[in-house]
Design an enzyme around this catalytic site. Structure first.
Site, PDB file in Angstrom:
ATOM      1  N   GLU A  74      42.534  50.482  28.228  1.00 21.30           N
ATOM      2  CA  GLU A  74      43.086  49.363  29.008  1.00 21.30           C
ATOM      3  C   GLU A  74      44.054  48.581  28.132  1.00 21.30           C
ATOM      4  OE1 GLU A  74      40.277  46.499  30.611  1.00 21.30           O
ATOM      5  OE2 GLU A  74      41.896  45.289  31.487  1.00 21.30           O
ATOM      6  N   ASN A 101      46.769  45.875  33.827  1.00 18.15           N
ATOM      7  CA  ASN A 101      46.418  44.782  34.737  1.00 18.15           C
ATOM      8  C   ASN A 101      47.633  44.208  35.461  1.00 18.15           C
ATOM      9  OD1 ASN A 101      43.443  44.105  34.038  1.00 18.15           O
ATOM     10  ND2 ASN A 101      44.452  44.277  32.032  1.00 18.15           N
ATOM     11  N   GLU A 122      45.019  48.031  37.501  1.00 22.46           N
ATOM     12  CA  GLU A 122      43.822  47.227  37.760  1.00 22.46           C
ATOM     13  C   GLU A 122      44.198  46.002  38.580  1.00 22.46           C
ATOM     14  OE1 GLU A 122      41.289  46.375  34.436  1.00 22.46           O
ATOM     15  OE2 GLU A 122      41.436  48.415  33.639  1.00 22.46           O
ATOM     16  N   ASP A 163      39.109  45.550  39.617  1.00 22.97           N
ATOM     17  CA  ASP A 163      38.636  44.900  38.390  1.00 22.97           C
ATOM     18  C   ASP A 163      37.641  43.776  38.705  1.00 22.97           C
ATOM     19  OD1 ASP A 163      38.512  44.345  35.702  1.00 22.97           O
ATOM     20  OD2 ASP A 163      40.546  43.558  35.531  1.00 22.97           O
ATOM     21  N   GLU A 204      31.867  47.006  32.436  1.00 22.13           N
ATOM     22  CA  GLU A 204      32.662  46.240  31.469  1.00 22.13           C
ATOM     23  C   GLU A 204      31.783  45.415  30.534  1.00 22.13           C
ATOM     24  OE1 GLU A 204      36.739  44.673  32.710  1.00 22.13           O
ATOM     25  OE2 GLU A 204      35.405  43.912  34.255  1.00 22.13           O
TER      26      GLU A 204
HETATM   27  P1  C2E Z   1      40.014  41.611  32.027  1.00 23.58           P
HETATM   28  O1  C2E Z   1      41.087  42.397  32.715  1.00 23.58           O
HETATM   29  O2  C2E Z   1      38.702  41.541  32.703  1.00 23.58           O
HETATM   30  O3  C2E Z   1      39.902  42.245  30.571  1.00 23.58           O
HETATM   31  C1  C2E Z   1      38.680  42.358  29.868  1.00 23.58           C
HETATM   32  C2  C2E Z   1      38.510  41.205  28.900  1.00 23.58           C
HETATM   33  O4  C2E Z   1      37.207  41.283  28.320  1.00 23.58           O
HETATM   34  C3  C2E Z   1      39.481  41.254  27.734  1.00 23.58           C
HETATM   35  O5  C2E Z   1      39.728  39.911  27.338  1.00 23.58           O
HETATM   36  C4  C2E Z   1      38.672  41.980  26.664  1.00 23.58           C
HETATM   37  O6  C2E Z   1      39.128  41.730  25.340  1.00 23.58           O
HETATM   38  C5  C2E Z   1      37.315  41.373  26.911  1.00 23.58           C
HETATM   39  N1  C2E Z   1      36.207  42.238  26.457  1.00 23.58           N
HETATM   40  C6  C2E Z   1      36.189  43.573  26.336  1.00 23.58           C
HETATM   41  N2  C2E Z   1      34.978  44.015  25.910  1.00 23.58           N
HETATM   42  C7  C2E Z   1      34.214  42.922  25.757  1.00 23.58           C
HETATM   43  C8  C2E Z   1      32.849  42.711  25.322  1.00 23.58           C
HETATM   44  O7  C2E Z   1      32.102  43.639  25.003  1.00 23.58           O
HETATM   45  N3  C2E Z   1      32.396  41.422  25.293  1.00 23.58           N
HETATM   46  C9  C2E Z   1      33.193  40.376  25.636  1.00 23.58           C
HETATM   47  N4  C2E Z   1      32.676  39.154  25.555  1.00 23.58           N
HETATM   48  N5  C2E Z   1      34.481  40.537  26.049  1.00 23.58           N
HETATM   49  C10 C2E Z   1      34.983  41.796  26.109  1.00 23.58           C
HETATM   50  P2  C2E Z   1      41.203  39.395  27.024  1.00 23.58           P
HETATM   51  O8  C2E Z   1      42.010  40.450  26.333  1.00 23.58           O
HETATM   52  O9  C2E Z   1      41.077  38.069  26.387  1.00 23.58           O
HETATM   53  O10 C2E Z   1      41.835  39.230  28.481  1.00 23.58           O
HETATM   54  C11 C2E Z   1      41.334  38.274  29.377  1.00 23.58           C
HETATM   55  C12 C2E Z   1      41.944  38.466  30.742  1.00 23.58           C
HETATM   56  O11 C2E Z   1      43.348  38.200  30.719  1.00 23.58           O
HETATM   57  C13 C2E Z   1      41.825  39.881  31.271  1.00 23.58           C
HETATM   58  O12 C2E Z   1      40.520  40.098  31.783  1.00 23.58           O
HETATM   59  C14 C2E Z   1      42.894  39.868  32.340  1.00 23.58           C
HETATM   60  O13 C2E Z   1      42.436  39.229  33.500  1.00 23.58           O
HETATM   61  C15 C2E Z   1      43.961  39.004  31.697  1.00 23.58           C
HETATM   62  N6  C2E Z   1      44.986  39.877  31.083  1.00 23.58           N
HETATM   63  C16 C2E Z   1      45.018  40.434  29.852  1.00 23.58           C
HETATM   64  N7  C2E Z   1      46.140  41.164  29.679  1.00 23.58           N
HETATM   65  C17 C2E Z   1      46.822  41.078  30.849  1.00 23.58           C
HETATM   66  C18 C2E Z   1      48.069  41.622  31.316  1.00 23.58           C
HETATM   67  O14 C2E Z   1      48.792  42.375  30.634  1.00 23.58           O
HETATM   68  N8  C2E Z   1      48.456  41.286  32.589  1.00 23.58           N
HETATM   69  C19 C2E Z   1      47.686  40.494  33.386  1.00 23.58           C
HETATM   70  N9  C2E Z   1      48.134  40.221  34.624  1.00 23.58           N
HETATM   71  N10 C2E Z   1      46.510  39.983  32.989  1.00 23.58           N
HETATM   72  C20 C2E Z   1      46.081  40.273  31.738  1.00 23.58           C
HETATM   73 CA    CA Z   2      41.189  44.399  33.547  1.00 24.47          CA
HETATM   74 CA    CA Z   3      37.587  42.951  34.031  1.00 17.98          CA
END
Ligand code: C2E
Ligand code: CA
Ligand code: CA
Ligand code: CA
Length: 275
Positions: A58, A113, A145, A175, A232
């Site tokens: 991802e 995403n 996603e 998602d 997830e």
């Molecule tokens: P998401 O799409 O649900 O992505 C999963 C989030 O959970 C990611 O946070 C990831 O680093 C985190 N994660 C993965 N494994 C674990 C785990 O075992 N424990 C915990 N506590 N967290 C875990 P991240 O990278 O901070 O991203 C947060 C949100 O920001 C994403 O949730 C998504 O909604 C958004 N996002 C990130 N990149 C993009 C992007 O390129 N475009 C868009 N539109 N949204 C994005």
């Molecule tokens: Ca996602």
């Molecule tokens: Ca997610």
């Protein structure tokens, strides 16, 4: 007492102004960073739970500002959506991600995403398709996603965008399942290829019986509908084993790997292929 009340209101107002000022500063820095193409794709493995081996990655957006330091996507993505920066951000990020993923083994998919706001914008299809063409990325290796929130505001528009993606072989993943306005009708209408069970269920699957039952029910439902399931936020071996026991085939989480930049991801894949 009255004066104290006014005082705290004043403090409150000050804090709000401070927060707004900061947000505006971040917005300006973000505008510059987006235009300069400084938002970087990081990649987190999505694994086959039975083997622990990656089946895809991802893309997660990362931004480090010289002044603000590393700003999490939960902060800058909403600002980008609100201030009209999300299209350009998505375009430049997806381009980088597709170029990076071309160096992976062909069976590995790239999951990307899209924001809820992009599912009500008919231009989104053109944006994604033009990048696939420009980078010559195989659309069958791309997975988009989307969230229930994204589908909700204009289901007809979202459905059209989704069906245009499917027409060229792009896969669609639902998602954060279980957190938004979950509707079973949506599962019927949208023909998702994949569903990601939200971390809020996975993180307590060992100790919270209701969550365990919900995970079980989602798995049964998806089995019947022929939708692949990814759990997830898996952080421990015990959680991973429990999910396998419940019949879940895919997983993602810190236990299997944290998001890493393009170079580290290629290095990881090379280490795996030499084993
Ligand atoms: P998401 O799409 O649900 O992505 C999963 C989030 O959970 C990611 O946070 C990831 O680093 C985190 N994660 C993965 N494994 C674990 C785990 O075992 N424990 C915990 N506590 N967290 C875990 P991240 O990278 O901070 O991203 C947060 C949100 O920001 C994403 O949730 C998504 O909604 C958004 N996002 C990130 N990149 C993009 C992007 O390129 N475009 C868009 N539109 N949204 C994005
Ligand atoms: Ca996602
Ligand atoms: Ca997610
Ligand atoms: Ca099945």
């Amino acid at each position: 007492a009255k004066r104290q009340g006014c005082g705290s209101l004043l403090i409150h107002t000050c804090q709000m102004e401070e927060a707004m000022r900061r947000r505006t500063q971040i917005e300006q820095a973000l505008r510059r960073a987006v235009s300069a193409g400084e938002i970087e794709p990081f990649f987190q493995p999505i694994v086959d739970l039975r083997t622990g081996e990656p089946i895809g990655f991802e893309c997660l957006a990362r931004w480090t500002d010289p002044d603000f330091g590393s700003v999490p996507p939960s902060v800058f993505i909403p600002i980008a959506e609100e201030r009209g920066l999300i299209e350009l951000l998505t375009q430049l990020l997806l381009e980088k991600a597709c170029i990076a993923a071309r160096d992976w083994p062909r069976r590995m998919f790239l999951s990307f995403n899209l924001s809820p706001t992009q599912l009500v914008d008919p231009e989104t299809t053109r944006l994604v398709l033009s990048i696939i063409v420009a980078t010559r990325f195989d659309p069958r290796r791309l997975e988009i996603e989307i969230t229930e929130t994204g589908v909700m505001s204009d289901p007809a528009c979202a459905k059209q965008i989704v069906s245009q993606f499917r027409d060229v072989g792009i896969h669609i993943s639902l998602d954060d399942f279980g957190t938004g306005q979950s509707s079973l009708g949506r599962l019927r209408d949208f023909h998702f290829d994949k569903l990601k069970i939200d971390r809020s269920f996975v993180s307590v699957v060992l100790e919270d019986r209701p969550s365990e039952h919900i995970v079980k029910a989602i798995l049964a439902l998806c089995d019947g509908l022929d939708i692949d399931v990814i759990a997830e936020g898996i952080e421990s071996r015990e959680q991973a084993e429990k999910l396998v026991e419940l019949g879940c085939q895919g997983g993602q989480g810190y236990y299997f790997g944290t998001p890493a930049d393009a170079a580290s991801t290629v290095a990881l894949l090379q280490r795996l292929s030499r084993r």
